[in-house]
Motif scaffolding. Structure first.
Motif, PDB file in Angstrom:
ATOM      1  N   GLU A 215       0.828  -1.360  -0.079  1.00  0.00           N
ATOM      2  CA  GLU A 215       0.036  -0.050   0.084  1.00  0.00           C
ATOM      3  C   GLU A 215       0.935   1.194  -0.215  1.00  0.00           C
ATOM      4  OE1 GLU A 215      -3.830  -1.344   2.265  1.00  0.00           O
ATOM      5  OE2 GLU A 215      -3.134   0.726   2.508  1.00  0.00           O
ATOM      6  N   LYS A 216       1.765   1.586   0.866  1.00  0.00           N
ATOM      7  CA  LYS A 216       2.572   2.728   1.038  1.00  0.00           C
ATOM      8  C   LYS A 216       3.413   2.760  -0.353  1.00  0.00           C
ATOM      9  CE  LYS A 216       3.623   3.009   6.090  1.00  0.00           C
ATOM     10  NZ  LYS A 216       4.498   2.604   6.847  1.00  0.00           N
ATOM     11  N   GLN A 217       4.001   1.782  -0.579  1.00  0.00           N
ATOM     12  CA  GLN A 217       4.700   2.014  -1.998  1.00  0.00           C
ATOM     13  C   GLN A 217       3.768   2.252  -3.169  1.00  0.00           C
ATOM     14  OE1 GLN A 217       6.598  -1.407  -3.655  1.00  0.00           O
ATOM     15  NE2 GLN A 217       8.217  -0.359  -5.017  1.00  0.00           N
ATOM     16  N   LEU A 218       2.700   1.777  -3.300  1.00  0.00           N
ATOM     17  CA  LEU A 218       1.678   2.050  -4.274  1.00  0.00           C
ATOM     18  C   LEU A 218       1.392   3.593  -4.137  1.00  0.00           C
ATOM     19  CD1 LEU A 218      -0.093   0.819  -6.666  1.00  0.00           C
ATOM     20  CD2 LEU A 218      -1.695   0.421  -5.061  1.00  0.00           C
ATOM     21  N   ARG A 219       0.883   4.125  -3.066  1.00  0.00           N
ATOM     22  CA  ARG A 219       0.760   5.250  -2.859  1.00  0.00           C
ATOM     23  C   ARG A 219       1.774   6.124  -3.351  1.00  0.00           C
ATOM     24  NH1 ARG A 219      -0.064   9.534   0.394  1.00  0.00           N
ATOM     25  NH2 ARG A 219      -2.216  10.706   0.303  1.00  0.00           N
ATOM     26  N   LYS A 220       3.068   6.006  -2.739  1.00  0.00           N
ATOM     27  CA  LYS A 220       4.196   6.833  -3.274  1.00  0.00           C
ATOM     28  C   LYS A 220       4.345   6.978  -4.607  1.00  0.00           C
ATOM     29  CE  LYS A 220       8.895   7.029  -1.345  1.00  0.00           C
ATOM     30  NZ  LYS A 220       9.961   6.020  -0.849  1.00  0.00           N
ATOM     31  N   LEU A 221       4.199   5.786  -5.082  1.00  0.00           N
ATOM     32  CA  LEU A 221       4.500   5.805  -6.877  1.00  0.00           C
ATOM     33  C   LEU A 221       3.397   6.658  -7.568  1.00  0.00           C
ATOM     34  CD1 LEU A 221       5.670   1.973  -7.183  1.00  0.00           C
ATOM     35  CD2 LEU A 221       7.159   4.070  -7.510  1.00  0.00           C
ATOM     36  N   VAL A 243      -2.854  10.059 -14.922  1.00  0.00           N
ATOM     37  CA  VAL A 243      -3.393   9.565 -13.844  1.00  0.00           C
ATOM     38  C   VAL A 243      -4.808   9.161 -14.236  1.00  0.00           C
ATOM     39  CG1 VAL A 243      -4.559  10.517 -11.666  1.00  0.00           C
ATOM     40  CG2 VAL A 243      -2.268  11.423 -12.419  1.00  0.00           C
ATOM     41  N   PHE A 244      -5.507   9.915 -15.198  1.00  0.00           N
ATOM     42  CA  PHE A 244      -6.852   9.411 -15.836  1.00  0.00           C
ATOM     43  C   PHE A 244      -6.570   8.153 -16.608  1.00  0.00           C
ATOM     44  CE2 PHE A 244     -10.347   9.403 -18.728  1.00  0.00           C
ATOM     45  CZ  PHE A 244     -11.439   9.445 -17.674  1.00  0.00           C
ATOM     46  N   SER A 245      -5.549   8.151 -17.383  1.00  0.00           N
ATOM     47  CA  SER A 245      -5.357   6.968 -18.011  1.00  0.00           C
ATOM     48  C   SER A 245      -5.407   5.705 -17.171  1.00  0.00           C
ATOM     49  CB  SER A 245      -4.199   7.208 -19.056  1.00  0.00           C
ATOM     50  OG  SER A 245      -3.832   6.012 -19.863  1.00  0.00           O
ATOM     51  N   LEU A 246      -4.524   5.697 -16.140  1.00  0.00           N
ATOM     52  CA  LEU A 246      -4.628   4.677 -15.378  1.00  0.00           C
ATOM     53  C   LEU A 246      -5.734   4.206 -14.467  1.00  0.00           C
ATOM     54  CD1 LEU A 246      -0.805   4.946 -13.802  1.00  0.00           C
ATOM     55  CD2 LEU A 246      -1.742   3.007 -14.863  1.00  0.00           C
ATOM     56  N   TYR A 247      -6.376   5.217 -14.203  1.00  0.00           N
ATOM     57  CA  TYR A 247      -7.755   5.180 -13.542  1.00  0.00           C
ATOM     58  C   TYR A 247      -8.772   4.285 -14.373  1.00  0.00           C
ATOM     59  CZ  TYR A 247     -11.649   6.361 -10.688  1.00  0.00           C
ATOM     60  OH  TYR A 247     -12.912   6.318  -9.605  1.00  0.00           O
ATOM     61  N   PHE A 278      -5.237   5.948  -6.297  1.00  0.00           N
ATOM     62  CA  PHE A 278      -4.706   5.179  -5.285  1.00  0.00           C
ATOM     63  C   PHE A 278      -5.682   4.331  -4.798  1.00  0.00           C
ATOM     64  CE2 PHE A 278      -4.174   4.307  -0.790  1.00  0.00           C
ATOM     65  CZ  PHE A 278      -3.189   3.523  -0.737  1.00  0.00           C
ATOM     66  N   GLU A 279      -6.713   4.820  -4.245  1.00  0.00           N
ATOM     67  CA  GLU A 279      -7.770   4.045  -3.644  1.00  0.00           C
ATOM     68  C   GLU A 279      -8.290   3.040  -4.515  1.00  0.00           C
ATOM     69  OE1 GLU A 279     -10.555   6.807  -1.725  1.00  0.00           O
ATOM     70  OE2 GLU A 279      -8.858   7.574  -0.714  1.00  0.00           O
ATOM     71  N   ARG A 280      -8.451   3.436  -5.797  1.00  0.00           N
ATOM     72  CA  ARG A 280      -9.239   2.420  -6.907  1.00  0.00           C
ATOM     73  C   ARG A 280      -8.253   1.384  -7.084  1.00  0.00           C
ATOM     74  NH1 ARG A 280     -12.410   0.107  -9.245  1.00  0.00           N
ATOM     75  NH2 ARG A 280     -12.751  -0.226  -7.110  1.00  0.00           N
ATOM     76  N   MET A 281      -6.990   1.672  -7.340  1.00  0.00           N
ATOM     77  CA  MET A 281      -6.144   0.502  -7.614  1.00  0.00           C
ATOM     78  C   MET A 281      -5.731  -0.528  -6.376  1.00  0.00           C
ATOM     79  SD  MET A 281      -3.031   2.323 -10.075  1.00  0.00           S
ATOM     80  CE  MET A 281      -1.988   0.921 -10.151  1.00  0.00           C
TER      81      MET A 281
END
Ligand code: TRP
Length: 331
Positions: A215-221, A243-247, A278-281
């Motif tokens: 979680e932490k690393q994901l948020r940081k990235l 950001v949107f493209s990944l979302y 982040f929350e979605r992923m």
């Protein structure tokens, strides 16, 4: 009868989001409608890696990754290439049907030559025969199992075409159709996944998000994703935004429409958009991460799965080799 799909998985560390969406998920989807044979291409790794521990570790990791993503070893033959010695007998047979000139034309080999030329080195510097004949080993992987479809990235198309050429040469020589001609199947390209810097996500660009990041690393990235310098209040263009493209890769239609509106309306800053991503992923990826961690704590299970896969694959391989040996005069 359902078609046979086969692909090789290079043991090169833990996959990233781009591998997951672009290769693993489509292959697993395909395995629901085909007879799938997915294997760890560990002998291919030997051409570049001479560290036995690295090969062992990467093999277990990549096997755990595919199992965590949902590969069902009851449905899909899942094995290590090195556990199927028939592959290497077929390689020897196929080498006799492979013109050297065909190998000279392989993109991967030509790229190595070019790199060497540009660096002022001998053209064949660092090129071992394993690398040079790589497409023949890949042809053996494919042709051994009567493969119809080979799900791969575009960079592998030429290799599959070479497998067809080699198979045709064999069949033509003996006036037979004993070797089935395979067809490459493109991974869905609509899902090119962008990396942290907006370019295609790729290990060689250093812009990846590892699939099982905590979680932490994901948020940081995610917070590192490059955006423009628009302020909070400004309306933003979702269609040019990483950001949107990944979302979009992780959300459903309603969620996507909702975020799109908030981009266009203004009032949502980049920090906020990234937090939503982040929350979605994290929600989508957490179950995969958990399963991966569980599997890595139970490596005996992984070895058992691969061993059973090889036990099921070997009789098929042996029958094929026996037919070929009859034809070429080795029986
Ligand atoms: N060459 C493939 C890659 O680089 C891996 C691979 C090895 C493969 N053998 C294969 C893929 C057979 C498809 C079929 O990704």
């Amino acid at each position: 009868m359902s078609k046979i799909a086969l692909t090789g998985i290079k043991p090169t560390g833990i996959p990233h989001i781009g591998n997951f969406l672009g290769a693993i998920q489509p292959a697993l989807e395909l395995s629901k409608t085909c007879e799938a044979r997915y294997f760890i291409a560990d002998y291919h790794a030997l051409n570049s890696t001479k560290d036995p521990e690295a090969i062992r570790t990467m093999t277990v990791e990549i096997a755990a990754a595919w199992l965590a993503c949902g590969l069902d070893p009851e449905r899909t033959l899942f094995y290590r290439q090195s556990a199927i010695p028939e592959t290497f007998e077929l390689l020897t047979i196929l080498l006799a049907f492979t013109p050297k000139g065909l190998m000279n034309r392989a993109h991967a080999y030509k790229a190595m030559l070019q790199n060497n030329n540009e660096a002022g080195r001998d053209p064949d510097d660092g090129v071992n025969m394993g690398l040079f004949t790589y497409p023949v080993l890949m042809a053996a992987d494919i042709l051994l199992f009567d493969t119809d479809l080979v799900p791969v990235g575009n960079d592998q198309f030429q290799h599959v075409e070479m497998a067809v050429d080699i198979a045709q040469s064999f069949n033509h020589t003996y006036q037979t159709d004993v070797i089935k001609l395979p067809q490459a199947l493109a991974h869905e390209t609509s899902k090119t996944v962008v990396g942290l810097d907006g370019r295609k996500m790729s290990k060689s660009y250093g812009n990846i998000i590892p699939l099982f990041a905590g979680e932490k690393q994901l948020r940081k990235l995610i917070m590192k994703i490059v955006t423009n310098s628009q302020g909070v209040e400004e309306p933003k263009d979702p269609d040019t935004c990483s950001v949107f493209s990944l979302y979009k890769c992780f959300a459903n239609e309603t969620q996507i429409a909702d975020i799109r509106e908030r981009y266009l309306a203004g009032g949502m800053g980049w920090g906020h958009a990234k937090q939503e991503l982040f929350e979605r992923m994290n929600e989508v990826l957490t179950p995969y991460r958990k399963r991966y961690e569980e599997l890595m704590e139970n490596q005996d299970y992984i070895h058992q799965v691969l061993k059973e896969g090889a036990e099921k694959a070997r009789p098929l391989a042996a029958a094929k080799i026996n037919m070929l040996r009859d034809i070429i005069g080795m029986n």
